[in-house]
Design a protein around this motif. Structure first.
Motif, mmCIF file in Angstrom:
data_model
loop_
_atom_site.group_PDB
_atom_site.id
_atom_site.type_symbol
_atom_site.label_atom_id
_atom_site.label_comp_id
_atom_site.label_asym_id
_atom_site.label_seq_id
_atom_site.Cartn_x
_atom_site.Cartn_y
_atom_site.Cartn_z
ATOM 1 N N PRO A 5 19.283 36.869 -51.882
ATOM 2 C CA PRO A 5 19.376 35.723 -50.985
ATOM 3 C C PRO A 5 19.258 36.171 -49.543
ATOM 4 C CG PRO A 5 21.576 36.335 -51.707
ATOM 5 C CD PRO A 5 20.602 37.258 -52.420
ATOM 6 N N PRO A 6 18.953 35.233 -48.648
ATOM 7 C CA PRO A 6 18.852 35.594 -47.234
ATOM 8 C C PRO A 6 20.222 36.009 -46.702
ATOM 9 C CG PRO A 6 18.770 33.214 -47.501
ATOM 10 C CD PRO A 6 18.724 33.808 -48.878
ATOM 11 N N ALA A 7 20.232 36.842 -45.681
ATOM 12 C CA ALA A 7 21.495 37.345 -45.127
ATOM 13 C C ALA A 7 22.195 36.337 -44.233
ATOM 14 C CB ALA A 7 21.230 38.633 -44.341
ATOM 15 N N SER A 8 21.447 35.390 -43.683
ATOM 16 C CA SER A 8 22.044 34.425 -42.762
ATOM 17 C C SER A 8 21.174 33.167 -42.699
ATOM 18 C CB SER A 8 22.156 35.025 -41.361
ATOM 19 O OG SER A 8 20.858 35.242 -40.828
ATOM 20 N N VAL A 9 21.742 32.125 -42.102
ATOM 21 C CA VAL A 9 20.979 30.897 -41.883
ATOM 22 C C VAL A 9 19.783 31.190 -40.984
ATOM 23 C CG1 VAL A 9 21.060 28.568 -40.887
ATOM 24 C CG2 VAL A 9 23.001 29.421 -42.228
ATOM 25 N N ALA A 10 20.004 32.001 -39.959
ATOM 26 C CA ALA A 10 18.910 32.350 -39.041
ATOM 27 C C ALA A 10 17.785 33.072 -39.779
ATOM 28 C CB ALA A 10 19.436 33.211 -37.898
ATOM 29 N N GLU A 11 18.134 33.975 -40.684
ATOM 30 C CA GLU A 11 17.106 34.693 -41.446
ATOM 31 C C GLU A 11 16.326 33.743 -42.335
ATOM 32 O OE1 GLU A 11 17.273 37.646 -45.123
ATOM 33 O OE2 GLU A 11 17.916 38.632 -43.263
ATOM 34 N N LEU A 12 17.009 32.826 -43.018
ATOM 35 C CA LEU A 12 16.321 31.860 -43.871
ATOM 36 C C LEU A 12 15.417 30.965 -43.032
ATOM 37 C CD1 LEU A 12 15.693 30.471 -46.525
ATOM 38 C CD2 LEU A 12 17.759 29.099 -46.217
ATOM 39 N N THR A 13 15.911 30.522 -41.883
ATOM 40 C CA THR A 13 15.099 29.693 -40.989
ATOM 41 C C THR A 13 13.821 30.421 -40.606
ATOM 42 O OG1 THR A 13 17.096 28.631 -40.123
ATOM 43 C CG2 THR A 13 15.102 28.426 -38.797
ATOM 44 N N GLN A 14 13.924 31.707 -40.299
ATOM 45 C CA GLN A 14 12.745 32.492 -39.927
ATOM 46 C C GLN A 14 11.820 32.698 -41.128
ATOM 47 O OE1 GLN A 14 11.849 33.412 -36.721
ATOM 48 N NE2 GLN A 14 9.934 33.724 -37.838
ATOM 49 N N GLN A 15 12.381 32.965 -42.304
ATOM 50 C CA GLN A 15 11.562 33.124 -43.507
ATOM 51 C C GLN A 15 10.757 31.847 -43.772
ATOM 52 O OE1 GLN A 15 14.470 34.067 -46.516
ATOM 53 N NE2 GLN A 15 14.413 36.264 -46.082
ATOM 54 N N LEU A 16 11.419 30.702 -43.641
ATOM 55 C CA LEU A 16 10.728 29.423 -43.844
ATOM 56 C C LEU A 16 9.637 29.230 -42.788
ATOM 57 C CD1 LEU A 16 13.810 27.187 -44.702
ATOM 58 C CD2 LEU A 16 11.920 27.751 -46.249
ATOM 59 N N ARG A 17 9.962 29.538 -41.545
ATOM 60 C CA ARG A 17 8.993 29.402 -40.454
ATOM 61 C C ARG A 17 7.786 30.308 -40.694
ATOM 62 N NH1 ARG A 17 12.129 29.892 -35.761
ATOM 63 N NH2 ARG A 17 12.404 27.650 -35.911
ATOM 64 N N ASP A 18 8.030 31.514 -41.203
ATOM 65 C CA ASP A 18 6.943 32.471 -41.455
ATOM 66 C C ASP A 18 5.919 31.953 -42.458
ATOM 67 O OD1 ASP A 18 8.110 34.231 -39.658
ATOM 68 O OD2 ASP A 18 8.980 35.530 -41.221
ATOM 69 N N VAL A 19 6.347 31.061 -43.351
ATOM 70 C CA VAL A 19 5.416 30.493 -44.338
ATOM 71 C C VAL A 19 5.022 29.057 -43.990
ATOM 72 C CG1 VAL A 19 6.090 32.025 -46.212
ATOM 73 C CG2 VAL A 19 7.283 29.845 -45.929
ATOM 74 N N GLY A 20 5.359 28.630 -42.763
ATOM 75 C CA GLY A 20 4.878 27.339 -42.278
ATOM 76 C C GLY A 20 5.788 26.152 -42.503
ATOM 77 N N TYR A 21 7.032 26.375 -42.914
ATOM 78 C CA TYR A 21 7.967 25.257 -43.112
ATOM 79 C C TYR A 21 8.995 25.295 -41.992
ATOM 80 C CZ TYR A 21 10.871 21.771 -45.345
ATOM 81 O OH TYR A 21 11.568 20.625 -45.616
ATOM 82 N N LEU A 22 9.079 24.214 -41.216
ATOM 83 C CA LEU A 22 10.031 24.149 -40.113
ATOM 84 C C LEU A 22 11.262 23.363 -40.556
ATOM 85 C CD1 LEU A 22 7.575 23.389 -37.174
ATOM 86 C CD2 LEU A 22 8.460 25.607 -37.936
ATOM 87 N N ALA A 23 12.399 24.042 -40.646
ATOM 88 C CA ALA A 23 13.650 23.416 -41.083
ATOM 89 C C ALA A 23 14.620 23.360 -39.914
ATOM 90 C CB ALA A 23 14.264 24.219 -42.227
ATOM 91 N N ASP A 24 15.303 22.217 -39.762
ATOM 92 C CA ASP A 24 16.332 22.151 -38.725
ATOM 93 C C ASP A 24 17.573 22.903 -39.209
ATOM 94 O OD1 ASP A 24 17.802 20.460 -40.430
ATOM 95 O OD2 ASP A 24 17.334 18.659 -39.304
ATOM 96 N N ARG A 25 18.546 23.070 -38.328
ATOM 97 C CA ARG A 25 19.733 23.884 -38.647
ATOM 98 C C ARG A 25 20.494 23.333 -39.850
ATOM 99 N NH1 ARG A 25 22.056 28.649 -37.476
ATOM 100 N NH2 ARG A 25 24.301 28.624 -37.532
ATOM 101 N N GLY A 26 20.644 22.019 -39.949
ATOM 102 C CA GLY A 26 21.378 21.420 -41.061
ATOM 103 C C GLY A 26 20.730 21.687 -42.410
ATOM 104 N N LEU A 27 19.425 21.501 -42.478
ATOM 105 C CA LEU A 27 18.694 21.744 -43.722
ATOM 106 C C LEU A 27 18.707 23.228 -44.075
ATOM 107 C CD1 LEU A 27 17.003 20.696 -46.044
ATOM 108 C CD2 LEU A 27 14.998 20.849 -44.558
ATOM 109 N N ALA A 28 18.493 24.070 -43.077
ATOM 110 C CA ALA A 28 18.511 25.519 -43.322
ATOM 111 C C ALA A 28 19.893 25.970 -43.801
ATOM 112 C CB ALA A 28 18.108 26.271 -42.061
ATOM 113 N N THR A 29 20.948 25.387 -43.249
ATOM 114 C CA THR A 29 22.309 25.744 -43.671
ATOM 115 C C THR A 29 22.553 25.336 -45.116
ATOM 116 O OG1 THR A 29 23.146 25.556 -41.407
ATOM 117 C CG2 THR A 29 24.768 25.421 -43.175
ATOM 118 N N ALA A 30 22.150 24.118 -45.484
ATOM 119 C CA ALA A 30 22.316 23.651 -46.865
ATOM 120 C C ALA A 30 21.533 24.533 -47.837
ATOM 121 C CB ALA A 30 21.871 22.197 -46.987
ATOM 122 N N ALA A 31 20.293 24.866 -47.482
ATOM 123 C CA ALA A 31 19.465 25.724 -48.338
ATOM 124 C C ALA A 31 20.050 27.132 -48.419
ATOM 125 C CB ALA A 31 18.029 25.770 -47.818
#
Length: 108
Positions: A5-31
């Motif tokens: 799993p990702p190490a942090s919400v920030a890391e997951l947000t960046q992983q999603l951004r790297d593949v073209g999915y832009l998630a806000d903080r709330g969605l990234a936190t839930a995921a």
């Protein structure tokens, strides 16, 4: 493939951004919580807001099978699970991934 799993919400947000999915903080936190705790994630929203796309993106990012369950207004738990079991028995046995809406789990 991204670290799971990702190490942090920030890391997951960046992983999603790297593949073209832009998630806000709330969605990234839930995921993040769902992936970290190994729990399903229920996504609710209007048609076209990106529920299915998030599920597809996470599954592809982590090399996991996507299992979706069709949910709609008026469906009860017994009906949803019965319909899912029926699709699972006919589709999973023929090597297809069960695809519906709203609830998803990532399985290796």
């Amino acid at each position: 493939m991204a670290q799971f799993p990702p190490a942090s919400v920030a890391e997951l947000t960046q992983q999603l951004r790297d593949v073209g999915y832009l998630a806000d903080r709330g969605l990234a936190t839930a995921a993040f919580l769902a992936t970290t705790l190994g729990r399903p994630l229920l996504l609710e929203g209007e048609v076209g807001v990106g529920k299915t796309e998030l599920a597809k993106t996470l599954a592809a990012m982590y090399g996991r099978q996507l299992i979706r369950l069709q949910c709609y207004e008026g469906i009860d738990t017994n009906q949803a699970l019965y319909e899912w079991e029926d699709r699972k028995s006919t589709r999973l046995n023929s090597s297809h991934t069960v695809i519906s809406y709203a609830v998803f789990c990532l399985k290796k």
